[in-house]
Design a protein around this motif. Structure first.
Motif, PDB file in Angstrom:
ATOM      1  N   ARG A 188       0.905  -1.233  -0.029  1.00  0.00           N
ATOM      2  CA  ARG A 188      -0.035  -0.126   0.004  1.00  0.00           C
ATOM      3  C   ARG A 188       0.933   1.367   0.082  1.00  0.00           C
ATOM      4  N   VAL A 189       0.304   2.231  -0.511  1.00  0.00           N
ATOM      5  CA  VAL A 189       1.167   3.578  -0.457  1.00  0.00           C
ATOM      6  C   VAL A 189       0.526   4.477   0.845  1.00  0.00           C
ATOM      7  N   THR A 207      -0.454   7.309   2.713  1.00  0.00           N
ATOM      8  CA  THR A 207      -1.081   8.477   2.105  1.00  0.00           C
ATOM      9  C   THR A 207      -1.601   9.265   3.574  1.00  0.00           C
ATOM     10  N   GLU A 234      -4.439   9.948   4.812  1.00  0.00           N
ATOM     11  CA  GLU A 234      -5.731   9.162   5.116  1.00  0.00           C
ATOM     12  C   GLU A 234      -5.253   7.942   5.783  1.00  0.00           C
ATOM     13  N   GLU A 278       2.954  -0.004   5.759  1.00  0.00           N
ATOM     14  CA  GLU A 278       2.647  -0.298   4.128  1.00  0.00           C
ATOM     15  C   GLU A 278       1.922  -1.855   4.116  1.00  0.00           C
ATOM     16  N   GLY A 303       4.250  12.567   7.847  1.00  0.00           N
ATOM     17  CA  GLY A 303       4.350  11.840   6.586  1.00  0.00           C
ATOM     18  C   GLY A 303       5.914  11.778   6.456  1.00  0.00           C
TER      19      GLY A 303
END
Length: 297
Positions: free
Chosen positions: A2-3, A5, A7, A92, A191
């Motif tokens: 998964r990226v 983000t 969210e 991830e 982030g």
């Protein structure tokens, strides 16, 4: 894979916080039973009024004004924290479920922490001073007006495990738990640009608080290191019910609980719950409630 983000990070935080709250709310902490919880608005609080056990007198002539600052007792707030990290790879790879128990334990630790510092204070009550300059549990508490001061004891000497007889029925309990900033779950999630994430490839979460524990009225508790026996318990009970204010008036103290560590638990139950002791009717049966405090020294 998964990226990562914003969210996804927010979703992870909500899950971790939910686990934290589950652990936090699932604890039945003891400190609120033995300590009055007092809000704090600065780095420390001065309890000048502890020098005067509140009691009314008949109003004859002018009011009798007592200075609340006569004896200043200060409780300084302390800072506490606990911090954990979650590797970015686990977010991830959608392995967040592995960390639920870890954050639940963090919540449990935060909820039980007030017990730790409250009983740290209680265990030191034979050697740490309270508002009158004497040790909280001491043989020489000064009571009376100037020129007629008497020494009053709220302790029994010995070499055994501590047990405490206490009146926990009043608004001000024997001990004080002071809250400046309550236990709060926080996160550092900036982030990929975060210095910490860039250097260590992990996200940071933690809990912190500013709190402290202190002593209230010594008259509300009687500490003993003597053997826990019916005779010693009766002596402690009689002493507490005999306490007076500086003007010689009975304070009306009535002990409600016997606080014991795990070693004395069954002995306390025998003394207070048995119908007979050594073949004789137990005259102090149900005199007070037994409270087991595993953190009591």
């Amino acid at each position: 894979m998964r990226v990562i983000t914003p969210e996804l990070i927010q979703a992870a935080q909500r899950g971790f916080k939910t686990s934290f709250q589950k652990g936090f709310t699932g604890v039945a902490a003891m400190y609120a039973s033995v300590a009055t919880i007092v809000p704090s608005t600065s780095s420390e609080e001065i309890y000048g009024w502890l020098g005067d056990f509140p009691k009314l007198r008949e109003w004859i002539g002018d009011r009798h004004i007592k200075s609340l600052a006569a004896k200043g007792y200060t409780i300084v707030n302390r800072k506490f924290e606990s911090t954990v990290t979650v590797p970015r790879d686990n977010i991830e790879d959608d392995k967040l479920g592995l960390f639920g128990p870890r954050f639940e334990m963090m919540g449990n630790a935060a909820a039980t922490h007030p017990d730790e510092i409250t009983f740290e204070l209680i265990n030191g009550a034979f050697t740490n001073t309270c508002y009158d300059g004497q040790n909280f549990f001491d043989t020489d508490h000064p009571v009376g007006k100037e020129g007629n001061v008497q020494s009053v004891s709220n302790m029994q000497a010995g070499a055994g495990e501590i047990w405490i007889l206490a009146d926990l029925s009043r608004p001000l309990k024997p001990f004080i738990f002071q809250k400046r900033r309550d236990y709060n779950f926080t996160s550092k999630e900036d982030g990929k640009s975060s210095d910490h994430v860039f250097m260590r490839d992990e996200y940071v979460y933690g809990v912190d608080a500013r709190v402290a524990a202190g002593y209230g009225f010594w008259q509300m508790a009687f500490g003993s290191k003597a053997e826990l026996t019916a005779a010693n318990l009766q002596a402690a009970y009689t002493a507490m019910t005999s306490f007076t204010d500086d003007e010689g008036r009975k304070l009306g103290i009535k002990p409600t609980h016997l606080i014991v560590g795990s070693t004395n638990l069954f002995k306390a139950r025998e003394i207070l719950l048995a119908e007979q002791i050594d073949g004789t009717t137990n005259t102090i049966r149900n005199l007070v409630q037994v409270m087991e405090a595993p953190l009591l020294n």
